[in-house]
Design an enzyme around this catalytic site. Structure first.
Site, short mmCIF file in Angstrom:
data_model
loop_
_atom_site.label_atom_id
_atom_site.label_comp_id
_atom_site.label_asym_id
_atom_site.label_seq_id
_atom_site.Cartn_x
_atom_site.Cartn_y
_atom_site.Cartn_z
N SER A 73 -5.64 -8.24 -6.94
CA SER A 73 -4.47 -8.37 -7.81
C SER A 73 -4.53 -9.64 -8.66
O SER A 73 -5.13 -10.64 -8.27
CB SER A 73 -3.19 -8.39 -6.97
OG SER A 73 -3.15 -7.31 -6.10
N1 SAH Z 1 -4.23 -7.34 -1.76
C1 SAH Z 1 -5.48 -6.81 -2.24
C2 SAH Z 1 -5.23 -5.70 -3.23
C3 SAH Z 1 -6.26 -4.64 -3.16
S1 SAH Z 1 -5.88 -3.20 -4.10
C4 SAH Z 1 -6.32 -7.90 -2.84
O1 SAH Z 1 -5.75 -8.94 -3.21
O2 SAH Z 1 -7.52 -7.76 -2.93
C5 SAH Z 1 -4.92 -2.26 -2.98
C6 SAH Z 1 -5.57 -1.91 -1.66
O3 SAH Z 1 -4.68 -1.04 -0.96
C7 SAH Z 1 -6.90 -1.17 -1.77
O4 SAH Z 1 -7.88 -1.85 -1.05
C8 SAH Z 1 -6.59 0.22 -1.16
O5 SAH Z 1 -7.69 0.79 -0.47
C9 SAH Z 1 -5.45 -0.12 -0.21
N2 SAH Z 1 -4.62 1.01 0.16
C10 SAH Z 1 -4.10 1.99 -0.64
N3 SAH Z 1 -3.35 2.84 0.08
C11 SAH Z 1 -3.37 2.39 1.36
C12 SAH Z 1 -2.78 2.86 2.60
N4 SAH Z 1 -2.01 3.96 2.64
N5 SAH Z 1 -3.02 2.15 3.71
C13 SAH Z 1 -3.79 1.04 3.70
N6 SAH Z 1 -4.38 0.56 2.58
C14 SAH Z 1 -4.17 1.23 1.43
#
Ligand code: SAH
Length: 224
Positions: A73
């Site tokens: 993000s």
């Molecule tokens: N906070 C992270 C953001 C990654 S993008 C960072 O700073 O890098 C969002 C993430 O949410 C992805 O890795 C995706 O695989 C995960 N995600 C999406 N749906 C999800 C779910 N139902 N349970 C767990 N993780 C999920």
């Protein structure tokens, strides 16, 4: 060398203190006021959460790809969501849905007693685990699962953060909030999303829309 597993924490060139300070100045100009959040983001090396080819962009205020069609993000939104979680007082127990690179997890781990973080894509979780332990952040527990199912046997969180957009506010998550606890979550489809703050009060749930955002979708099931 893969910067994802190397820990050049002193920083030089694109990771220098001056480069990081510029990002913090920018966050302040965008309205981030919480000194605890700004301090932790100044100290957390965002470049180790990216692949080497992108590490030189780590201190730009932009979202960046982390593989598997997911993104780390934008720093502004990490700061904003963390500030919203902290606004009601110190955090003892936090749940994150979407560990991804582990950067938001690392920021939270320095501001909360314990952080639980769930990721559905195993290879992302494996890398995040390595980075977090490389930073000496041991108050983090990671789980490979669908975060929409919650964390069996856990609850009473004073903060829950979703880093992927849900189509609505999942009751599976609000059910896990302690009274006074806060859930910060992007809500919406691929065209239009809003950052939503849900607070559990003695009387029930209170919901506020904070601002427009754009996140990858929250999906069911697990990979890997
Ligand atoms: N906070 C992270 C953001 C990654 S993008 C960072 O700073 O890098 C969002 C993430 O949410 C992805 O890795 C995706 O695989 C995960 N995600 C999406 N749906 C999800 C779910 N139902 N349970 C767990 N993780 C999920």
């Amino acid at each position: 060398m893969n910067t994802g597993s190397s820990f050049d924490l002193t920083g030089s060139g694109f990771t220098s203190a001056r480069t990081r300070d510029r990002l913090i100045t920018r966050l302040m100009a965008q309205g981030i006021r919480d000194a605890r959040v700004l301090d932790v983001m100044r100290q957390t090396p965002r470049h180790i959460f990216l692949d080497e080819a992108l590490a030189h962009r780590a201190y730009e205020d932009t979202a960046l790809p982390i593989g598997h069609s997911q993104t780390l993000s934008q720093p502004y939104i990490v700061a904003r969501m963390t500030e919203l979680l902290l606004a009601a007082g110190p955090l003892t127990k936090v749940l994150e849905i979407g560990t991804g690179s582990g950067y938001q997890t690392a920021v939270l781990a320095q501001l909360a007693g314990i952080v639980h973080s769930i990721e559905r894509i195993k290879p992302l979780q494996d890398k995040a685990r390595e980075r977090l332990s490389g930073l000496g952040l041991h108050n983090v527990r990671l789980r490979h699962a669908d975060g929409l199912q919650g964390w069996p046997g856990e609850g009473g969180y004073d903060g829950i953060i979703g880093t992927a957009a849900a189509l609505g506010v999942p009751s599976a998550l609000t059910d896990l909030l302690a009274v006074g606890g806060r859930l910060v979550l992007p809500v919406g489809g691929t065209q239009k999303q809003s950052l939503v703050l849900v607070t559990r009060t003695e009387e029930g749930l209170r919901q506020e829309v904070i601002e427009p955002v754009m996140f990858v979708p929250m999906l069911g099931g697990v990979i890997g």
